[in-house]
Design a protein around this motif. Structure first.
Motif, short mmCIF file in Angstrom:
data_model
loop_
_atom_site.label_atom_id
_atom_site.label_comp_id
_atom_site.label_asym_id
_atom_site.label_seq_id
_atom_site.Cartn_x
_atom_site.Cartn_y
_atom_site.Cartn_z
N HIS A 128 0.85 -1.20 0.00
CA HIS A 128 0.00 0.00 0.00
C HIS A 128 0.88 1.24 0.00
O HIS A 128 1.30 1.74 1.05
N HIS A 137 1.21 5.14 -1.98
CA HIS A 137 0.62 6.11 -2.91
C HIS A 137 1.72 6.73 -3.77
O HIS A 137 2.09 7.89 -3.58
N GLU A 149 -6.95 2.49 -3.30
CA GLU A 149 -7.46 2.38 -1.96
C GLU A 149 -8.98 2.50 -1.98
O GLU A 149 -9.51 3.45 -2.57
N HIS A 166 -5.64 -2.60 5.35
CA HIS A 166 -4.46 -1.76 5.43
C HIS A 166 -4.53 -0.91 6.69
O HIS A 166 -5.61 -0.42 7.04
N ASP A 180 2.21 2.98 3.29
CA ASP A 180 1.21 4.05 3.16
C ASP A 180 1.92 5.39 2.92
O ASP A 180 1.41 6.44 3.28
N PHE A 204 2.04 9.33 3.20
CA PHE A 204 1.32 9.79 4.39
C PHE A 204 2.06 9.42 5.67
O PHE A 204 2.18 10.23 6.58
MN MN Z 1 -3.42 5.03 2.00
#
Ligand code: MN
Length: 248
Positions: free
Chosen positions: A11, A13, A90, A151, A199, A202
């Motif tokens: 996961h 981005h 997502e 996630h 992730d 973030f």
């Molecule tokens: Mn995410």
């Protein structure tokens, strides 16, 4: 063990970093199996182009629950884009909004995406469940035809047990291993259901946005929990992905 198993980031981005090309190139060069999630159908092809021809990076089609209010109308596009990739995310539910109507809209959109995916039978979903784990897990249900990765799971111990019973996987990131609640949940996750993620961008590691190589931090934590070497923990996670997904 002759060589260390591949690291896994289920996961990330990729499209949200200042230089997505650099992040992709780094993951590919390091052989880190990476699922590049997207937050809206309209940006899928950008990420698909970035991952084109690569061995270790896969583009996922998604519609982030927090974007449903503004982009919910794009949900039908997902049905079309599912022919382009096996990876979906997502997606999910986010109940940080107290607005019940918005929560209902998220539920409708999520249900539609799950229905589209179920028709294929082999999709791999990376699912957001913030403050909504009970509903999100119930919406997916037992026997979902495909693989489900929750996630950054932060639900209750009861929700965790339900998800385990339903055969779901859990992707652990460098922020979870720093929180008491995250650590407690990780300790309850069956070893054969754990994957790793960043992730990014973030999640931060130090002052930097996490990049795929930072899954090594999550692996190091798992090694401690499981009382095995980091190389062995890495192999366990790689095996879990292989079991869940087959050919990546
Ligand atoms: Mn995410």
């Amino acid at each position: 063990m002759t060589s260390a198993a591949s690291l896994i980031d289920t996961h990330c981005h990729i499209d949200l970093y200042p230089s997505p090309e650099k992040v992709v190139a780094e993951a590919e060069a390091a052989g880190i199996r990476t699922i590049a999630v997207t937050n809206a159908p309209s940006v899928f092809f950008h990420t698909k182009a970035l991952a084109q021809g690569l061995t270790f990076v896969r583009a996922a089609v998604g519609l982030h629950p927090e974007l449903v209010r503004t982009h919910g109308g794009e949900v039908e596009k997902i049905a079309m884009l599912l022919d382009e990739t096996r990876y979906v995310g997502e997606i999910g539910l986010d109940y940080v909004t107290p607005d019940k109507q918005e929560q209902r809209r998220q539920q409708e959109v999520f249900a539609k995406i799950l229905e589209y995916c179920a028709a294929y039978g082999d999709k791999v979903l990376t699912v957001h469940t913030r403050r909504s784990a009970t509903d999100a897990i119930a919406a997916i249900g037992d026997h979902f035809p495909g693989k489900v990765i929750l996630h950054w799971f932060s639900g209750s111990a009861k929700d965790l047990r339900t998800a385990i019973g339903y055969g779901m996987y859990f992707s652990v990131n460098p922020a979870m291993i720093r929180s008491k609640n995250g650590q407690a949940l990780i300790a309850e996750m069956p070893k054969d259901r754990v994957l790793t993620e960043t992730d990014g961008p973030f999640v931060k590691v130090g002052k930097e946005p996490a990049r795929p190589p930072h899954v090594a931090d999550a692996v190091a934590h798992l090694a401690t929990v499981w009382q095995v070497s980091p190389d062995e923990a890495r192999a366990v996670v790689a095996n879990n992905l292989e079991r869940a997904v087959g050919v990546f």
